[in-house]
Design an enzyme around this catalytic site. Structure first.
Site, short mmCIF file in Angstrom:
data_model
loop_
_atom_site.label_atom_id
_atom_site.label_comp_id
_atom_site.label_asym_id
_atom_site.label_seq_id
_atom_site.Cartn_x
_atom_site.Cartn_y
_atom_site.Cartn_z
N CYS A 170 17.28 66.30 100.00
CA CYS A 170 16.33 66.66 99.25
C CYS A 170 15.52 65.45 98.52
O CYS A 170 16.43 64.04 99.15
CB CYS A 170 17.11 67.41 98.25
SG CYS A 170 15.42 67.50 96.48
N CYS A 224 15.29 64.35 95.25
CA CYS A 224 16.90 63.91 94.68
C CYS A 224 17.56 62.66 95.00
O CYS A 224 16.91 61.70 96.13
CB CYS A 224 17.47 65.33 95.74
SG CYS A 224 17.67 66.43 94.05
N HIS A 246 17.51 70.02 90.94
CA HIS A 246 17.70 70.37 92.50
C HIS A 246 17.49 71.96 92.03
O HIS A 246 16.36 72.85 92.63
CB HIS A 246 18.80 70.00 93.28
CG HIS A 246 18.46 70.26 94.71
ND1 HIS A 246 17.31 69.81 95.34
CD2 HIS A 246 19.36 71.13 95.13
CE1 HIS A 246 17.15 70.21 96.65
NE2 HIS A 246 17.98 71.23 96.50
N HIS A 305 13.53 72.37 96.07
CA HIS A 305 13.76 71.21 94.16
C HIS A 305 12.72 71.86 93.49
O HIS A 305 10.72 71.67 94.22
CB HIS A 305 13.66 70.11 94.64
CG HIS A 305 13.64 69.27 93.61
ND1 HIS A 305 14.91 68.16 93.44
CD2 HIS A 305 13.70 68.87 92.61
CE1 HIS A 305 15.75 67.36 92.38
NE2 HIS A 305 14.20 68.04 91.56
N ASN A 320 4.13 76.48 94.63
CA ASN A 320 4.48 78.13 95.62
C ASN A 320 5.81 77.63 95.26
O ASN A 320 6.94 76.99 95.24
CB ASN A 320 4.22 77.50 97.34
CG ASN A 320 2.82 77.15 97.46
OD1 ASN A 320 1.95 78.51 97.03
ND2 ASN A 320 2.64 76.97 98.42
N GLN A 324 2.10 71.22 93.19
CA GLN A 324 1.29 70.07 94.66
C GLN A 324 0.06 69.93 93.55
O GLN A 324 -0.75 70.88 93.19
CB GLN A 324 1.09 70.69 95.84
CG GLN A 324 2.71 71.17 96.54
CD GLN A 324 2.68 71.51 98.22
OE1 GLN A 324 1.65 70.99 98.44
NE2 GLN A 324 2.73 72.32 97.92
N HIS A 374 8.72 71.64 92.10
CA HIS A 374 7.60 71.22 92.31
C HIS A 374 6.51 71.75 91.73
O HIS A 374 6.28 72.66 92.77
CB HIS A 374 7.79 70.13 93.21
CG HIS A 374 8.04 70.58 94.89
ND1 HIS A 374 8.54 71.56 95.64
CD2 HIS A 374 6.83 70.64 95.93
CE1 HIS A 374 8.18 71.62 96.60
NE2 HIS A 374 7.21 71.56 96.80
ZN ZN Z 1 16.54 68.21 94.99
#
Ligand code: ZN
Ligand code: ZN
Ligand code: FE
Length: 326
Positions: free
Chosen positions: A35, A38, A93, A144, A133, A148, A146
Site C-alpha cells: 500500500c 502505509c 489500512h 486504504h 469512491n 480524491q 482515501h
Molecule cells: Zn494502506
C-alpha cells in the site's frame, strides 16, 4: 499523452491520460504490504490524522506537455492542465470512513474546505471536484481509505447543468432552486432520511440511483469553504449517520460514490447555487447491482425500478437502527 480533446458531437471535453494505464489494478495493490499509503512509504511517516498527497497517477497536471496537434479543425485539443490530489483519511489500512469518530470526520471536512480554497485560488483551476469512491464494485483498487481531488481547467457538464437550472430558476422565481426543494422535502417528509440542526439528508424525488441520497445544508451557501465551525461539526455528524446508515442497510460495508457539488472557482457569480453532497451506492437490493446499461449510457436517461419513497423509508429505518454512534 496527456491532453484534453473536444467532442464536437456532445459538446464536451474528454481527458486523455495515457500514462494512467500503468497504475495498479491488480488485487495485490490492496494489501497493506504494497500500500502506497502505509509505511514504509516515506510520505506517510510521522504523526498525522489526515494526509494530503499528490496523486501519483494524475488525470491532469500543473505542467502538462503541449498537446499533439489535432488532425482536423473540428477537433480542438488543449493541454491536460490541472491538479490531482489524494486525501488519506486515516493511517488504518483496513478502516472504513464510517469507523472514524465524528471529530475525525470533521477534520477530513476541514481539509476538504482548505484544499477547495487553496487549489481553487490557482488561476487555471475552474472547478475543484472532491469525491470518494468506495468498494471494488465501484472499481476501487486501492483499499486504504482515501478521497480524491481533481481540479479541472473547465466546469464539468453535470455541474454546468445544475448551475444553469438553478440560475434560470433564480431569475424566474427570485429564490434558490435547492432551497425550494429542501423546503418541500422537509414539509413532505416521506423522502427525508435524516436531519440534524444544520443539515437534511433525503432521497431525491428524481433519484437516478436506487439508494441515492443528497445532503443539503439548510443555510444557503455555495461551498464547504462557507461552513461555520458549528456547521463543520454538524456536517461531520450527518456524514457519520449516512456512512453507518448505509453499512446498516444490508448488513455489509456499502460501496458508494460520494461527490461534493460546490460552486466553480473561476471567480464567476454563483449566488444561485447551493452546496450539497451526493451519494450513489451501486446496489439495488442486497445482492443485485444496478448496472447503468443501454438506456442510461446511450441516451442519458436513468431508469428506476422501484418507488423512491419506499427506498427512502428503508433507508430511514436503517439509519435509525444504526443510531447515533459517535
Ligand atoms: Zn494502506
Ligand atoms: Zn439555496
Ligand atoms: Fe448535485
Amino acid at each position: 499523452m496527456q491532453e484534453i480533446r473536444w467532442n464536437p458531437v456532445l459538446s464536451e471535453w474528454v481527458i486523455i491520460a495515457s500514462h494512467r494505464k500503468s497504475r495498479p489494478v491488480d488485487a495485490g495493490a490492496s494489501t497493506q504490504a504494497s500500500c502506497p499509503f502505509c509505511p514504509p512509504s516515506p510520505e506517510v511517516e510521522g504523526e498525522w490524522d489526515v494526509k494530503v498527497l499528490p496523486n501519483k497517477f494524475p488525470l491532469l497536471v500543473p505542467d502538462p506537455p503541449l498537446p499533439e496537434s489535432s488532425d482536423h479543425w473540428l477537433y480542438k485539443v488543449r493541454p491536460g492542465k490541472g491538479v490531482c490530489e489524494v486525501v488519506i483519511e486515516t493511517k488504518e489500512h483496513d478502516a472504513d470512513l464510517a469507523d472514524l469518530p465524528v471529530e475525525r470526520l470533521k477534520r477530513v471536512l476541514e481539509v476538504f474546505a482548505d484544499r477547495y480554497r487553496e487549489l481553487g485560488a490557482r488561476s487555471y483551476v475552474k472547478y475543484v471536484f472532491i469525491f470518494r469512491n468506495k468498494g471494488k464494485e465501484i472499481g476501487v483498487t486501492l483499499h486504504h481509505p482515501h478521497s480524491q481531488i481533481v481540479c479541472f481547467p473547465f466546469i464539468p457538464p453535470l455541474i454546468k447543468r445544475e448551475l444553469r437550472s438553478s440560475q434560470q430558476f433564480m431569475k424566474k422565481r427570485r429564490k434558490c432552486l435547492f432551497c425550494t426543494i429542501l423546503d418541500h422535502e422537509r414539509k413532505a417528509g416521506q423522502r427525508v432520511v435524516f436531519e440534524n440542526e444544520s443539515f437534511t439528508v433525503f432521497l431525491p424525488f428524481y433519484a437516478r440511483w436506487p439508494y441515492e441520497t443528497q445532503i443539503f445544508p439548510r443555510r444557503h451557501i455555495q461551498s464547504a469553504a462557507d461552513l461555520k465551525p458549528n456547521e463543520f461539526s454538524s456536517l461531520a455528524d450527518t456524514l457519520k449517520h449516512v456512512l453507518v446508515g448505509y453499512n446498516e442497510l444490508f448488513g455489509f460495508s456499502m460501496p458508494y460514490i460520494m461527490a461534493l457539488h460546490q460552486k466553480p472557482t473561476d471567480k464567476g457569480n454563483y449566488r444561485h447555487y447551493h452546496f450539497h453532497i451526493e451519494f450513489y451506492p451501486p446496489y439495488r437490493s442486497r445482492d443485485i447491482l444496478k448496472f447503468p446499461a443501454g438506456v442510461e449510457r446511450a441516451t442519458g436517461t436513468f431508469t428506476y425500478d422501484y418507488e423512491p419513497e419506499s427506498r427512502a423509508q428503508e433507508l430511514r429505518a436503517a439509519f435509525a437502527r444504526a443510531g447515533h454512534a459517535k
